[in-house]
Design a protein around this motif. Structure first.
Motif, mmCIF file in Angstrom:
data_model
loop_
_atom_site.group_PDB
_atom_site.id
_atom_site.type_symbol
_atom_site.label_atom_id
_atom_site.label_comp_id
_atom_site.label_asym_id
_atom_site.label_seq_id
_atom_site.Cartn_x
_atom_site.Cartn_y
_atom_site.Cartn_z
ATOM 1 N N GLN A 231 49.590 37.169 49.368
ATOM 2 C CA GLN A 231 50.171 37.207 48.016
ATOM 3 C C GLN A 231 49.919 35.887 47.279
ATOM 4 O OE1 GLN A 231 51.871 37.645 50.903
ATOM 5 N NE2 GLN A 231 53.480 39.229 50.712
ATOM 6 N N LEU A 232 50.130 34.770 47.992
ATOM 7 C CA LEU A 232 49.879 33.464 47.386
ATOM 8 C C LEU A 232 48.392 33.239 47.157
ATOM 9 C CD1 LEU A 232 52.352 31.000 49.165
ATOM 10 C CD2 LEU A 232 52.503 31.964 46.867
ATOM 11 N N ALA A 233 47.547 33.754 48.066
ATOM 12 C CA ALA A 233 46.099 33.608 47.894
ATOM 13 C C ALA A 233 45.631 34.304 46.623
ATOM 14 C CB ALA A 233 45.364 34.162 49.112
ATOM 15 N N LEU A 234 46.194 35.472 46.324
ATOM 16 C CA LEU A 234 45.849 36.188 45.086
ATOM 17 C C LEU A 234 46.361 35.434 43.856
ATOM 18 C CD1 LEU A 234 46.490 39.928 46.078
ATOM 19 C CD2 LEU A 234 44.292 38.760 45.779
ATOM 20 N N CYS A 235 47.563 34.877 43.970
ATOM 21 C CA CYS A 235 48.111 34.086 42.853
ATOM 22 C C CYS A 235 47.261 32.838 42.612
ATOM 23 C CB CYS A 235 49.553 33.681 43.152
ATOM 24 S SG CYS A 235 50.732 35.042 43.139
ATOM 25 N N LEU A 236 46.801 32.201 43.690
ATOM 26 C CA LEU A 236 45.949 31.018 43.562
ATOM 27 C C LEU A 236 44.612 31.390 42.929
ATOM 28 C CD1 LEU A 236 45.671 27.978 44.231
ATOM 29 C CD2 LEU A 236 44.661 28.653 46.422
ATOM 30 N N LEU A 237 44.059 32.536 43.311
ATOM 31 C CA LEU A 237 42.802 33.001 42.720
ATOM 32 C C LEU A 237 42.973 33.248 41.226
ATOM 33 C CD1 LEU A 237 39.867 33.944 43.119
ATOM 34 C CD2 LEU A 237 40.773 36.242 43.620
ATOM 35 N N ALA A 238 44.083 33.897 40.851
ATOM 36 C CA ALA A 238 44.348 34.146 39.427
ATOM 37 C C ALA A 238 44.479 32.837 38.656
ATOM 38 C CB ALA A 238 45.623 34.979 39.281
ATOM 39 N N ALA A 239 45.113 31.839 39.269
ATOM 40 C CA ALA A 239 45.283 30.550 38.611
ATOM 41 C C ALA A 239 43.935 29.884 38.346
ATOM 42 C CB ALA A 239 46.173 29.644 39.456
ATOM 43 N N TRP A 240 43.025 29.920 39.333
ATOM 44 C CA TRP A 240 41.713 29.294 39.151
ATOM 45 C C TRP A 240 40.848 30.079 38.168
ATOM 46 C CZ3 TRP A 240 40.714 24.586 39.586
ATOM 47 C CH2 TRP A 240 41.281 23.794 40.590
ATOM 48 N N ILE A 241 41.004 31.395 38.121
ATOM 49 C CA ILE A 241 40.261 32.189 37.134
ATOM 50 C C ILE A 241 40.707 31.818 35.720
ATOM 51 C CG2 ILE A 241 39.946 34.526 36.215
ATOM 52 C CD1 ILE A 241 39.964 35.547 39.099
ATOM 53 N N ILE A 242 42.012 31.631 35.521
ATOM 54 C CA ILE A 242 42.520 31.236 34.207
ATOM 55 C C ILE A 242 41.985 29.853 33.825
ATOM 56 C CG2 ILE A 242 44.616 30.556 32.958
ATOM 57 C CD1 ILE A 242 46.059 32.825 34.413
ATOM 58 N N ILE A 243 41.994 28.913 34.784
ATOM 59 C CA ILE A 243 41.454 27.578 34.515
ATOM 60 C C ILE A 243 39.980 27.675 34.129
ATOM 61 C CG2 ILE A 243 40.810 25.381 35.609
ATOM 62 C CD1 ILE A 243 43.702 25.443 34.941
#
Length: 642
Positions: A231-243
């Motif tokens: 779950q955190l790995a997906l949230c981290l991926l979403a964060a880097w995509i936004i950046i």
């Protein structure tokens, strides 16, 4: 500035003729020299240096307006530390009394260093590495900044991933960490959930944070990271995509995003303050926040905490400020911007304390305990204490969404600045990437993906232990040493008088108050600021030696602490390594090599975006590499006068 042998350094008038541009029949001196206007001499023809070929210069981007730069800097400086660290430090260090050392440190350390970094970036129109053409000996400072920024980006986006997780969970009603949730009935009823290591009864918010989000209960420590929490790995991926998407077009895209991300947190803070003021017990929290304890002023830790908070909240020495300033117009008023940003940042910290402690006061009133029993700092405040307080409010889902959306905006702005420091440094070293949108996008995508892969270690069951380790040492003594050498290098190698003149050249019209202000900054750069940095550095080393590193009840092993020390040492050792490289590239005795390595290169201050360059016509040669002409300009000048 002259060396002991009397030979003119690069900043002396003896070198100004060779390093000049001929504009409309006048000579405008460059490369760190005063801008003087004199009749242009007719120089002898000069062949380009051997081994160099003319390369087309790719125009450097500029901010779409001065408000984009101001908002980007404010968003970069006003981060999570303003919300989760300053209020805690304020009440821990004597309440309102803490503001005295805080503002003293602001004006003696924070503002001078902030101005130095902005001025250096704007005048040189270059990133953290290339800007040290003003003093090649200190190129390692830029490399060290890059190392610090890399470590910060590595763990900072994990905080944004946590925020995403909480933000998504906030859309559930009731909130999954509140006593109204069915799954928490046992926790709120008889307190059956107990921390096995401490024997402490866990609240629903602590249970949610430790077990549902971190999974730290499944790890034994640093040596046992465990599996990745998907779950955190997906949230981290979403964060880097936004950046990635926000920075895809450089400052043209991130400069527009900050209009939302830098202003929205202020709207939320105002709403939270208004809501907090209407709650029962809020005055108790505010009183606890501001009640002065005058005896605390005699404690050295109070002054160290004040200096550290100023230093880290302004983001000095990481390269982000320097990079963002490099996209300014040459005649931007850096003194005005420095005052606005630094005062705005510190006012926000003070302002945020009312939003935090008014609601924590209400929670203390509801529980019937003192405020200090519910107050916390760092992730404990943002993800345990404050969510618990929000769960007690009517309409808790709305307030939770608003709060975590604010944390997301605060975090992403700061990450913009850190990422800008890295990308600007690389694009300056490889300028061909600027002219190719596809290659630049691929580079940014690869950079974000590499950070994502490295960040996966921090979203494992034991990831919080690695997070705390990197957080504790990435911006510790290494960053202080980098900033100390930046201050000393500009003051004594480049020349403090020349640097002040550079600032005047950028401001153009410097009124009397401005000149007096520069005298104050000069005194800080030469004496007060280095002294205070040494004080902070000494305190850090003493504390690091005497105090074990902990997360909760877990004490880090010696090898873990040694690993953290290596992180900090790697950053600051770049200064020594690249200084040796710079000296070894020169010729002559050791003294001659040193003197040559502190002289600005000819390519220092080639700012194609300055106002004058829009209409300039270069009639004479202007080399962009260090040649023998840099050191024989005196003879050239004497020959032209004859």
């Amino acid at each position: 500035m002259q060396d002991e042998t009397g030979k003119a350094a690069a900043g002396s008038p003896a070198n100004t003729v060779q390093n000049s541009l001929h504009l409309n029949g006048h000579t405008v001196t460059q490369n760190g020299h005063n801008q003087t206007v004199t009749p242009a001499p007719q120089p002898q023809s000069e062949s380009p240096p051997r081994g160099s070929t003319p390369t087309p210069t790719i125009p450097r981007e500029q901010w779409g307006g001065k408000y984009e730069f101001l908002l980007s800097c404010i968003g970069y400086c006003v981060g999570l530390g303003n919300v989760w660290r300053f209020p805690y430090l304020c009440y821990r260090n004597g309440g309102g009394v803490f503001l005295i050392p805080y503002f003293i440190m602001l004006f003696v350390t924070g503002v001078p260093l902030f101005l130095m970094e902005l001025s250096l970036g704007q005048y040189g129109a270059a990133g953290p590495i290339n800007v040290w053409k003003c003093c090649p000996l200190l190129k390692g400072i830029g490399i060290g900044m890059l190392c610090v920024s890399t470590l910060v980006c590595l763990y900072y986006n994990v905080i944004i991933a946590w925020t995403f997780y909480y933000l998504g969970s906030s859309f559930q009603s009731p909130l999954p960490w509140s006593c109204d949730a069915i799954s928490n009935a046992a926790l709120c009823g008889n307190g059956t959930s107990v921390n096995s290591s401490t024997g402490k009864v866990l609240s629903p918010t602590e249970h949610f944070w430790n077990e549902k989000v971190l999974g730290v209960v499944n790890s034994e420590g640093l040596h046992d990271p465990g599996p990745i929490r998907w779950q955190l790995a997906l949230c981290l991926l979403a964060a880097w995509i936004i950046i990635f998407l926000c920075m895809l077009k450089g400052i043209r895209s991130s400069g527009k995003v900050v209009y939302v991300t830098a202003t929205f947190p202020y709207f939320v803070l105002i709403v939270l303050i208004i809501r907090g003021a209407t709650l029962e017990g809020s005055l108790q929290g505010i009183t606890f926040y501001l009640t002065p304890q005058w005896s605390r002023l005699a404690n050295a830790q109070v002054w160290n905490d004040a200096a550290s908070q100023i230093f880290y909240s302004l983001g000095i020495g990481v390269g982000g400020l320097l990079s963002m300033a490099s996209y300014n117009k040459f005649d931007n008023n850096v003194i005005r911007d420095t005052i606005i940003i630094t005062i705005g940042n510190c006012s926000t910290s003070f302002f945020a304390g009312f939003a935090i402690f008014s609601i924590l006061g209400h929670m203390a009133w509801r529980k019937g305990v003192p405020v200090d029993k519910v107050a916390d700092t760092g992730p404990g405040l943002a993800f345990v204490a404050y969510p618990e307080a929000l769960a007690l409010l009517p309409g808790s889902v709305f307030w939770s969404i608003l709060f975590f959306l604010m944390l997301f905006m605060l975090g992403i702005d700061t990450l913009f600045g850190n990422m800008e420091g890295i990308t600007t440094a690389v694009l300056d070293e490889f300028p061909q990437l600027r002219g190719n949108a596809l290659h630049k996008s691929l580079f940014l995508g690869a950079l974000c993906f590499c950070f994502y892969l490295m960040g996966l270690l921090l979203v494992t069951d034991g990831g919080i232990y690695w997070f705390t380790l990197i957080d504790s040492f990435s911006t510790s003594f290494g960053l202080i040493i980098i900033t100390l050498f930046m201050c000393i290098g500009i003051s004594f190698f480049y020349g403090i008088n020349q640097f002040c003149q550079d600032i005047i050249d950028m401001i153009r019209h410097c009124p009397p108050w401005c000149t007096k202000l520069l005298l104050y900054f000069k005194a800080c750069w030469v004496f007060f600021t280095p002294f205070l940095l040494l004080f902070i550095l000494t305190y850090i080393f003493i504390e690091m030696y005497n105090t074990p590193l902990r997360y909760g009840s877990y004490v880090y092993p010696r090898w873990g602490k040694a690993l953290g020390v290596c992180m900090g040492a790697t950053c600051c050792l770049q200064i020594l390594i690249w200084a040796i490289v710079a000296i070894s590239k020169e010729t002559g005795t050791l003294k001659d090599r040193f003197q040559k390595s502190i002289r600005p290169l000819n390519s220092w201050r080639v700012n194609l975006n300055s106002v004058e360059r829009a209409e300039e016509h270069v009639e004479g040669p202007f080399t962009v590499t260090l040649t023998d002409m840099d050191f024989t300009a005196r003879r050239w000048e004497m020959g032209s006068e004859a």
